[in-house]
Scaffold this active site. Sequence first.
Site, short mmCIF file in Angstrom:
data_model
loop_
_atom_site.label_atom_id
_atom_site.label_comp_id
_atom_site.label_asym_id
_atom_site.label_seq_id
_atom_site.Cartn_x
_atom_site.Cartn_y
_atom_site.Cartn_z
N CYS A 93 0.84 -1.21 0.00
CA CYS A 93 0.00 0.00 0.00
C CYS A 93 0.87 1.26 0.00
CB CYS A 93 -0.91 0.02 1.22
SG CYS A 93 -1.93 -1.45 1.37
N ARG B 83 -7.78 -4.42 -3.02
CA ARG B 83 -7.33 -3.25 -3.81
C ARG B 83 -8.31 -3.05 -4.96
NH1 ARG B 83 -2.36 -2.68 -1.58
NH2 ARG B 83 -1.57 -4.65 -0.80
C1 BEZ Z 1 0.65 -4.63 1.88
O1 BEZ Z 1 1.84 -4.82 1.90
O2 BEZ Z 1 0.15 -3.58 1.50
C2 BEZ Z 1 -0.27 -5.75 2.28
C3 BEZ Z 1 0.11 -7.04 2.00
C4 BEZ Z 1 -0.72 -8.08 2.40
C5 BEZ Z 1 -1.90 -7.82 3.07
C6 BEZ Z 1 -2.27 -6.51 3.31
C7 BEZ Z 1 -1.45 -5.47 2.93
#
Ligand code: BEZ
Length: 238
Positions: free
Chosen positions: A54, A137
């Site tokens: 993110c 997402r």
């Molecule tokens: C992230 O790195 O944004 C992420 C990865 C796995 C689950 C939720 C967020």
Amino acid sequence: METNETQAASMPRIGDKAPAFKAVTTQGDIDFPKQYEGSWVILSSHPADFTPVCTSEFMTFAKLAPDFEKLNTKLVGLSVDGLYSHIAWLRTIKEKIEYKGMKDIEVKFPLIEDITMDVAKKYGMIQPGESNTKAVRAVFVIDPKGIIRTIIYYPLSMGRNFDELIRVIQALQTADAFSIATPADWRPGDDVIVPPAGSCGVAKDRMEGKAAGVTCHDWFFCTKKISKEEVLSKIQAK
Ligand code: BEZ
């Protein structure tokens, strides 16, 4: 109880009016999509603040904000975190994170707090097979009349492709401006498809070479050139 089926049935679809909501964001209150009338909007969700994928996405969104702005496109983010988490995360990004040549990145577009998940549920961003507690997402592209024009979902593990998001906006705006469709992997300057799918009644003239500038690969598949300059001069802000 809401089952997967009933939730799926209430998920917004392409062509629907964007579900309305009021929310608190890092840039103050918003009344969505009302206050964005006249602009294109990318409403995107992410699973959680202070997570690496993110963070890479938010930095990229913020870096490309001027490019989206040129396309009359406003950005709005959402996660099911609270406002203070959002503020702390965005401050950390600005003050501490250097990544792929991006640093001192200030996220100036609103990030919605959605602890209740009300907005995320309205938009089908909670997809229990992936997570019950985080938004996937999602990307909703909403046009200046508040109509959903494109929806893209990515799983938690995969960062979005921002070239593709710019391409989606360019392709939608070009289709609207020139009444054409865009073929696979189209970019401004590539040939476009005429007429759009479902209105091939005039193709015979084209096959017979009667339509200027049109090349037909068969009766149902005709293309024409529109230069990159012409496309960009129509869709980009001066
Ligand atoms: C992230 O790195 O944004 C992420 C990865 C796995 C689950 C939720 C967020």
